[in-house]
Design an enzyme around this catalytic site. Structure first.
Site, mmCIF file in Angstrom:
data_model
loop_
_atom_site.group_PDB
_atom_site.id
_atom_site.type_symbol
_atom_site.label_atom_id
_atom_site.label_comp_id
_atom_site.label_asym_id
_atom_site.label_seq_id
_atom_site.Cartn_x
_atom_site.Cartn_y
_atom_site.Cartn_z
ATOM 1 N N ASP A 31 -51.347 -22.864 2.649
ATOM 2 C CA ASP A 31 -52.210 -24.046 2.568
ATOM 3 C C ASP A 31 -53.310 -23.885 1.524
ATOM 4 O OD1 ASP A 31 -50.937 -25.399 4.733
ATOM 5 O OD2 ASP A 31 -52.090 -24.215 6.169
ATOM 6 N N ARG A 71 -64.416 -19.926 12.920
ATOM 7 C CA ARG A 71 -64.576 -20.977 11.907
ATOM 8 C C ARG A 71 -66.020 -21.291 11.556
ATOM 9 N NH1 ARG A 71 -60.083 -19.757 9.698
ATOM 10 N NH2 ARG A 71 -58.251 -20.935 10.303
ATOM 11 N N ASP A 81 -58.944 -26.940 13.199
ATOM 12 C CA ASP A 81 -59.839 -26.279 12.252
ATOM 13 C C ASP A 81 -60.600 -27.256 11.356
ATOM 14 O OD1 ASP A 81 -59.380 -23.699 13.176
ATOM 15 O OD2 ASP A 81 -57.554 -23.500 11.995
ATOM 16 N N SER A 86 -47.641 -20.097 10.234
ATOM 17 C CA SER A 86 -49.043 -20.224 9.868
ATOM 18 C C SER A 86 -49.785 -19.224 10.747
ATOM 19 C CB SER A 86 -49.522 -21.651 10.147
ATOM 20 O OG SER A 86 -50.926 -21.702 10.031
HETATM 21 N N1 ARG Z 1 -54.669 -23.369 18.305
HETATM 22 C C1 ARG Z 1 -55.583 -22.398 17.848
HETATM 23 C C2 ARG Z 1 -56.933 -22.992 17.634
HETATM 24 O O1 ARG Z 1 -57.060 -24.180 17.620
HETATM 25 C C3 ARG Z 1 -55.085 -21.632 16.652
HETATM 26 C C4 ARG Z 1 -55.332 -22.243 15.337
HETATM 27 C C5 ARG Z 1 -54.772 -21.408 14.251
HETATM 28 N N2 ARG Z 1 -55.185 -21.912 12.983
HETATM 29 C C6 ARG Z 1 -54.490 -21.783 11.879
HETATM 30 N N3 ARG Z 1 -55.009 -22.331 10.817
HETATM 31 N N4 ARG Z 1 -53.362 -21.161 11.805
HETATM 32 O O2 ARG Z 1 -57.874 -22.269 17.531
#
Ligand code: ARG
Length: 386
Positions: A12, A94, A123, A174
């Protein structure tokens, strides 16, 4: 015009760079990338560094491991942080990543803040509320979301721009990693009906292949925060790193769940978090010894609220600090040592002791010769209304 991009070197974020440069609408002639060290593996950071060099952008690396542990993971342990059974790894990383991106934007005189999140996940919420809160005048850009790119289209685009990426059509995972946990999503994992292939796991042995011999670990807490491992005083970062390794070898800390995302739909997620499992098991157990029944009951309500804010990245919402203060106050009593046995995917508490223990032998023991007749009156009126 300069844009600063939160950068992991994954599919990404790698695609974001040519898009920011080439797209007429964006047209940023300078892109600065930022990788924030929140305890992901050295290889991950190196990947970002090399990728940035490949693509030819100015790259910054910010070490935030200690700060992440102190400001975000210590409160998480105290709050037994878990959202629907998910241990909140990515979610709590984050805000600090977004803060550091803003910091680099200020240092480099950039006018835009960029993230590589899709329009489906959580995110985007977590990044943007910090971006907008700290730098209200900046342009916020989310190329992957704005182009509505599928993962397949991203792989094609990477080929088109000659950007090398690790994700393949067979293993399009991912992955997000930090000191506390690792998440794996995408590809065949999206269907909740598919069993995850063993190859997605990196931190944990398969419980069936883990050693036959159990291993014992001892965690000492001060005011709800781990301060020693097996009797040795260590920093929180060290304790987590060591436990990720030790408990991971025993296959401890895998979660496979269907989770309710902020946008309201369900998503299947896989996680690895060996240290988190051990520390949260131990912490919860110690609280049961040291907090009163009423504290425990009320705290679980506060924890649910805390977890929801943490999940959504709303750590600047005043209630988040209010809850930390309330939870922090309960933790004054959460001191002591918990012993756990790690064995084939399980971390089981086997003993606990505390200078603040509320357990009283004289009241609880079958062997106590304390007069029992006083209970009679309480018992007699116990079902009175019914
Ligand atoms: N579902 C999890 C969350 O919302 C994992 C997110 C993983 N993010 C990613 N960009 N791969 O925190």
């Amino acid at each position: 015009m300069k844009a600063v991009l939160a950068f992991s070197g994954g599919l990404d974020t790698s695609i974001c760079v040519p898009l920011l440069r080439d797209d007429e609408e964006y047209g940023y002639d300078e892109v600065v990338t930022v990788a924030v060290d929140v305890g992901q593996s050295g290889e991950e950071l190196e990947k970002a560094r090399n990728k940035a060099a490949d693509i030819g952008v100015e790259h910054h690396e910010v070490d935030a491991v200690e700060e992440f542990a102190e400001r975000f993971l210590a409160p998480l342990v105290r709050a037994n942080g878990s959202y629907e059974g998910y241990v909140l790894g990515t979610a709590v990383s984050r805000p600090i990543i977004a803060e550091k991106v803003v910091q680099v934007a200020r240092e480099t005189g950039a006018s835009a803040l960029v993230h590589g999140c899709t329009g489906r996940g959580n995110d985007q919420f977590r990044f943007e509320n910090v971006f907008r809160g700290l730098m209200p005048d900046a342009e916020v850009i989310a190329p992957i979301r704005e182009y509505s790119l599928t993962r397949e289209e991203e792989i094609e685009m990477a080929e088109h721009y000659g950007v090398h990426v690790d994700a393949t059509r067979e293993e399009p995972w991912s992955i997000d990693e930090n000191l506390w946990s690792r998440s794996i999503e995408g590809g065949l994992l999206e269907d909740p009906g598919n069993e995850p292939p063993e190859s997605i796991f990196e931190w944990t042995a398969s419980p069936g292949d883990a050693p036959e011999e159990p291993e014992t670990v001892e965690i000492t807490f001060e005011e709800g925060v781990p301060v020693a491992l097996n009797g040795d005083e260590r920093s929180l970062v060290d304790i987590i790193r060591e436990l990720n390794y030790v408990a991971g070898e025993h296959g401890v800390g895998r979660t496979d769940i269907v989770e309710d995302r902020i946008l309201g739909f369900k998503a299947r997620e896989n996680y690895e978090h060996p240290a988190a499992t051990v520390l949260l098991e131990a912490h919860c157990d110690l609280e049961r010894l040291t907090l009163t029944r009423r504290q425990l009951k009320h705290k679980s309500t506060a924890e649910a609220e805390w977890a929801e804010l943490a999940y959504q990245g709303l750590v600047h919402e005043p209630l988040y600090e209010d809850l930390n203060a309330l939870i922090g106050s309960t933790q004054k009593a959460v001191n002591g040592t918990v012993t756990l046995k790690l064995h084939r995917g399980t971390a089981t508490v086997t003993s606990r002791e505390s200078p603040d223990s509320l357990h009283r032998d004289d009241l609880a023991s079958f062997e106590s010769d304390e007069d029992q007749s006083g209970a009679e009156g309480a018992v007699r009126f116990h079902g009175f209304q019914g």
